[in-house]
Design an enzyme around this catalytic site. Structure first.
Site, PDB file in Angstrom:
ATOM      1  N   PRO A 143      -3.679  11.035   6.044  1.00 13.56           N
ATOM      2  CA  PRO A 143      -2.134   9.793   6.820  1.00 13.56           C
ATOM      3  C   PRO A 143      -3.152   8.774   7.775  1.00 13.56           C
ATOM      4  O   PRO A 143      -2.058   7.714   8.974  1.00 13.56           O
ATOM      5  CB  PRO A 143      -1.265  10.702   7.398  1.00 13.56           C
ATOM      6  CG  PRO A 143      -2.090  12.230   7.555  1.00 13.56           C
ATOM      7  CD  PRO A 143      -2.987  12.103   5.720  1.00 13.56           C
ATOM      8  N   HIS A 161       7.651  -2.971  14.602  1.00  9.92           N
ATOM      9  CA  HIS A 161       6.850  -2.733  15.285  1.00  9.92           C
ATOM     10  C   HIS A 161       5.114  -3.221  15.388  1.00  9.92           C
ATOM     11  O   HIS A 161       5.022  -3.510  13.312  1.00  9.92           O
ATOM     12  CB  HIS A 161       7.005  -1.283  15.374  1.00  9.92           C
ATOM     13  CG  HIS A 161       5.339  -0.426  16.272  1.00  9.92           C
ATOM     14  ND1 HIS A 161       4.591  -1.134  16.713  1.00  9.92           N
ATOM     15  CD2 HIS A 161       6.226   0.701  17.148  1.00  9.92           C
ATOM     16  CE1 HIS A 161       4.271  -0.119  17.071  1.00  9.92           C
ATOM     17  NE2 HIS A 161       5.349   0.437  17.789  1.00  9.92           N
ATOM     18  N   TYR A 191      -4.483  -3.325   8.208  1.00 11.43           N
ATOM     19  CA  TYR A 191      -3.714  -2.445   8.624  1.00 11.43           C
ATOM     20  C   TYR A 191      -1.394  -2.031   8.417  1.00 11.43           C
ATOM     21  O   TYR A 191      -1.021  -1.512   8.423  1.00 11.43           O
ATOM     22  CB  TYR A 191      -3.841  -2.304  10.869  1.00 11.43           C
ATOM     23  CG  TYR A 191      -2.821  -1.709  11.879  1.00 11.43           C
ATOM     24  CD1 TYR A 191      -2.934  -0.245  10.890  1.00 11.43           C
ATOM     25  CD2 TYR A 191      -1.931  -1.624  12.348  1.00 11.43           C
ATOM     26  CE1 TYR A 191      -3.310   0.798  12.192  1.00 11.43           C
ATOM     27  CE2 TYR A 191      -1.562  -0.545  12.936  1.00 11.43           C
ATOM     28  CZ  TYR A 191      -2.168   0.732  13.091  1.00 11.43           C
ATOM     29  OH  TYR A 191      -1.013   1.606  13.981  1.00 11.43           O
TER      30      TYR A 191
HETATM   31  P1  RFL Z   1       6.720  12.644  -2.423  1.00 11.39           P
HETATM   32  O1  RFL Z   1       6.799  12.032  -1.227  1.00 11.39           O
HETATM   33  O2  RFL Z   1       5.994  13.890  -2.272  1.00 11.39           O
HETATM   34  O3  RFL Z   1       7.835  12.986  -4.213  1.00 11.39           O
HETATM   35  C1  RFL Z   1       7.683  13.304  -4.874  1.00 11.39           C
HETATM   36  C2  RFL Z   1       8.693  14.136  -5.227  1.00 11.39           C
HETATM   37  O4  RFL Z   1       8.597  15.104  -6.170  1.00 11.39           O
HETATM   38  C3  RFL Z   1       9.086  16.588  -5.823  1.00 11.39           C
HETATM   39  N1  RFL Z   1       7.903  17.778  -7.103  1.00 11.39           N
HETATM   40  C4  RFL Z   1       8.803  17.399  -8.162  1.00 11.39           C
HETATM   41  N2  RFL Z   1       9.671  17.149  -8.984  1.00 11.39           N
HETATM   42  C5  RFL Z   1      10.058  18.367  -9.946  1.00 11.39           C
HETATM   43  N3  RFL Z   1       8.988  18.842 -11.047  1.00 11.39           N
HETATM   44  C6  RFL Z   1       8.339  19.183  -9.904  1.00 11.39           C
HETATM   45  N4  RFL Z   1       7.075  19.525 -10.694  1.00 11.39           N
HETATM   46  C7  RFL Z   1       7.943  18.575  -8.565  1.00 11.39           C
HETATM   47  N5  RFL Z   1       6.592  18.320  -8.008  1.00 11.39           N
HETATM   48  C8  RFL Z   1       6.772  17.644  -6.493  1.00 11.39           C
HETATM   49  C9  RFL Z   1       8.437  16.896  -4.957  1.00 11.39           C
HETATM   50  O5  RFL Z   1      10.197  17.493  -4.622  1.00 11.39           O
HETATM   51  C10 RFL Z   1       8.867  15.534  -4.470  1.00 11.39           C
HETATM   52  O6  RFL Z   1      10.506  15.385  -4.218  1.00 11.39           O
HETATM   53  O7  RFL Z   1       5.251  11.529  -3.014  1.00 11.39           O
HETATM   54  P2  RFL Z   1       5.589   9.645  -4.105  1.00 11.39           P
HETATM   55  O8  RFL Z   1       7.139   9.678  -3.631  1.00 11.39           O
HETATM   56  O9  RFL Z   1       4.039  10.083  -4.479  1.00 11.39           O
HETATM   57  O10 RFL Z   1       5.524   9.821  -2.406  1.00 11.39           O
HETATM   58  C11 RFL Z   1       4.241   9.453  -1.337  1.00 11.39           C
HETATM   59  C12 RFL Z   1       4.446   9.647   0.205  1.00 11.39           C
HETATM   60  O11 RFL Z   1       5.883  10.555   0.575  1.00 11.39           O
HETATM   61  C13 RFL Z   1       2.797   9.872   1.307  1.00 11.39           C
HETATM   62  O12 RFL Z   1       2.485   9.149   0.363  1.00 11.39           O
HETATM   63  C14 RFL Z   1       3.302   9.145   2.198  1.00 11.39           C
HETATM   64  O13 RFL Z   1       4.750  10.819   3.336  1.00 11.39           O
HETATM   65  C15 RFL Z   1       2.635   9.311   2.885  1.00 11.39           C
HETATM   66  N6  RFL Z   1       2.632   9.613   4.535  1.00 11.39           N
HETATM   67  C16 RFL Z   1       2.019   8.399   5.219  1.00 11.39           C
HETATM   68  N7  RFL Z   1       2.615   7.129   4.414  1.00 11.39           N
HETATM   69  C17 RFL Z   1       3.029   6.180   5.339  1.00 11.39           C
HETATM   70  O14 RFL Z   1       2.877   4.622   4.153  1.00 11.39           O
HETATM   71  N8  RFL Z   1       3.455   6.012   6.192  1.00 11.39           N
HETATM   72  C18 RFL Z   1       3.498   6.749   6.808  1.00 11.39           C
HETATM   73  O15 RFL Z   1       3.668   6.996   8.954  1.00 11.39           O
HETATM   74  C19 RFL Z   1       3.048   8.423   6.547  1.00 11.39           C
HETATM   75  N9  RFL Z   1       3.362   9.042   7.357  1.00 11.39           N
HETATM   76  C20 RFL Z   1       2.197  10.760   5.355  1.00 11.39           C
HETATM   77  C21 RFL Z   1       2.693  10.207   7.082  1.00 11.39           C
HETATM   78  C22 RFL Z   1       2.336  11.148   4.561  1.00 11.39           C
HETATM   79  C23 RFL Z   1       1.830  13.104   5.428  1.00 11.39           C
HETATM   80  N10 RFL Z   1       1.835  13.924   5.452  1.00 11.39           N
HETATM   81  C24 RFL Z   1       3.135  15.678   5.101  1.00 11.39           C
HETATM   82  C25 RFL Z   1       0.802  14.548   4.649  1.00 11.39           C
HETATM   83  C26 RFL Z   1       2.634  11.416   7.826  1.00 11.39           C
HETATM   84  C27 RFL Z   1       2.230  13.042   7.435  1.00 11.39           C
HETATM   85  C28 RFL Z   1       2.165  13.732   8.535  1.00 11.39           C
END
Ligand code: RFL
Length: 402
Positions: A304, A83, A399
């Site tokens: 985000p 993309h 970006y």
């Molecule tokens: P995650 O993905 O939140 O995973 C953390 C994991 O830890 C578990 N956990 C625990 N496990 C054991 N004990 C505990 N006490 C725990 N507490 C939590 C959880 O169940 C989970 O499985 O963190 P990680 O690995 O650091 O990854 C970060 C990303 O998930 C996050 O930054 C992105 O999703 C942000 N984001 C986007 N990032 C991009 O690079 N491109 C995108 O297009 C993008 N779109 C988005 C997004 C985040 C969004 N939200 C929900 C804020 C779109 C949205 C709507």
């Protein structure tokens, strides 16, 4: 080479205990396991819940290269889609940026985060990696020593303890790693003062581009996820409940802000998921506190607005793996000592661009002189992006990059 450490009946152990099986934790687990480092991932959810956690979708070119380098990119190579165009819709008309041919000429790969997580998990388990589902980490004790202990609760609610040489906090912003930080840890935070209703719609994308619309009633965004599912964002008042509007009202607002009357109607469908996101950012500094190291959202939460969070998570996981392998397998702690500094350089750059995007996409609230001033700056910024090749190259580089 580190080997598996002894376990006792009430306390298990691993050289590295990884908290959380998101993009950061699973990338790290795969890389450590591939280097023969004894590690275990503690994840509070079960496997099915991980596979249903829809969040990110846009992977930067560097993220894809990182995953390819370690043999973790089969799924995204097969099913991800390149993309490279975004479209801005404003009251002055619309313009498109072919960012794949600007700056470093890099593309995003559109691949849902839950599919990436499922791939990383399958790869880790097939390679013999250890994971404990349904295990919630509660606290990390003795992180300032060389024998930190993770206190946890297993899937049956029973207490569990894991001893480690290092604990990798990859459990997000509300996880146990952050709660266990010493009082000396700094947390720099910023509330951007804007909220979005994040929507996943069972509808094919309506544009062949990422769509950013600025409108007097608020921002609207369009991002492809799969040929059947599209993510939309609608700016909303702080405190708006996720179900404040019916599906039809959501689509009417999206049509209005995306200027469907001028550029064609959006392809409607059932709204599968709604989440209200208050746009905020924070950075923990440093990312290492003795034997506790942070990566991903646990290290830095990023709004985000520029799709950086999952990309930073993968980048940091690779740097952390390199640092831990250096120390545990080769007795060389140089990379471990540099880990925090190296990550923070990337994190602040991503935060800066993300903040710049927020200012580009949201009109200043209010009607006073200062609001008018900021709104005029924002329009000028958009105009510069529309007309200046140098500005467009800068935009493209930031970006798609992390
Ligand atoms: P995650 O993905 O939140 O995973 C953390 C994991 O830890 C578990 N956990 C625990 N496990 C054991 N004990 C505990 N006490 C725990 N507490 C939590 C959880 O169940 C989970 O499985 O963190 P990680 O690995 O650091 O990854 C970060 C990303 O998930 C996050 O930054 C992105 O999703 C942000 N984001 C986007 N990032 C991009 O690079 N491109 C995108 O297009 C993008 N779109 C988005 C997004 C985040 C969004 N939200 C929900 C804020 C779109 C949205 C709507």
């Amino acid at each position: 080479m580190t080997t598996r450490q002894n376990s006792s009946a009430d306390q298990e152990s691993a050289a590295v205990v990884i908290l959380g099986a998101g993009p950061a934790g699973l990338t790290l687990g795969n890389l450590l396991h591939a280097h023969g480092i004894d590690c275990v991932v503690l994840e509070r959810s079960d496997r099915a819940a991980l596979g249903a956690r829809a969040r990110a979708g846009f992977l930067a070119a560097n993220t894809v290269r990182t995953l390819e380098r370690h043999g973790l990119a089969d799924g995204l190579r097969r099913h991800g889609r390149p993309h490279g165009v975004c479209e801005f819709r404003t009251d002055g008309g619309r313009f498109r940026l072919d960012y794949g041919s600007l700056g470093r000429r890099e593309l995003h790969t559109v691949y849902p985060q839950q599919d990436l997580v499922a791939d990383l998990l399958t790869h880790y388990l097939d390679a013999g990696g250890r994971i404990s589902f349904g295990t919630e980490a509660l606290a990390v004790h003795d992180a300032d020593g060389v024998r930190p202990v993770v206190a946890a609760r297993d899937a049956h609610g029973r207490p569990a303890r894991w001893q480690a040489r290092y604990v990798a906090g990859c459990d997000g912003r509300h996880g146990a790693a952050r709660r266990s930080l010493p009082p000396t840890a700094l947390r720099h935070q910023c509330d951007h003062g804007v909220s979005w209703l994040g929507l996943l719609a069972e509808a094919p994308p309506s544009l062949d581009a990422v769509g950013y619309a600025t409108h007097r009633s608020g921002f609207a965004g369009h991002m492809a996820r799969t040929p059947e599912v599209t993510r939309y964002y609608l700016q909303c008042e702080r405190g708006t409940p996720a179900d404040a509007w019916t599906d039809e009202q959501v689509w009417d607002r999206l049509d209005l802000r995306m200027r469907a009357a001028d550029h064609g109607p959006l392809r409607r469908g059932r709204i599968l998921r709604r989440t209200v996101v208050d746009l905020s950012s924070d950075v923990v500094e440093p990312l290492r506190h003795g034997s506790l190291l942070l990566a991903g959202d646990a290290a830095s939460l990023i709004s985000p607005s520029a799709a950086k969070g999952a990309n930073l998570a993968v980048l940091e996981a690779e740097l952390l793996a390199e640092a831990l392998v250096g120390d545990l397998a080769h007795g060389d702690a140089t990379a471990l000592e540099r880990y925090s500094r190296r990550c923070l350089a990337h994190i602040w750059r991503a935060q800066e661009f993300s903040r710049w995007m927020i200012r580009l996409l949201h009109a200043a609230p209010g009607t006073d002189g200062e609001s008018f001033f900021h709104e005029s700056l924002r329009r000028s910024r958009l105009d510069s992006l529309r007309t200046s090749r140098a500005h467009q190259d800068w935009f493209a580089e930031n970006y798609v990059g992390v």
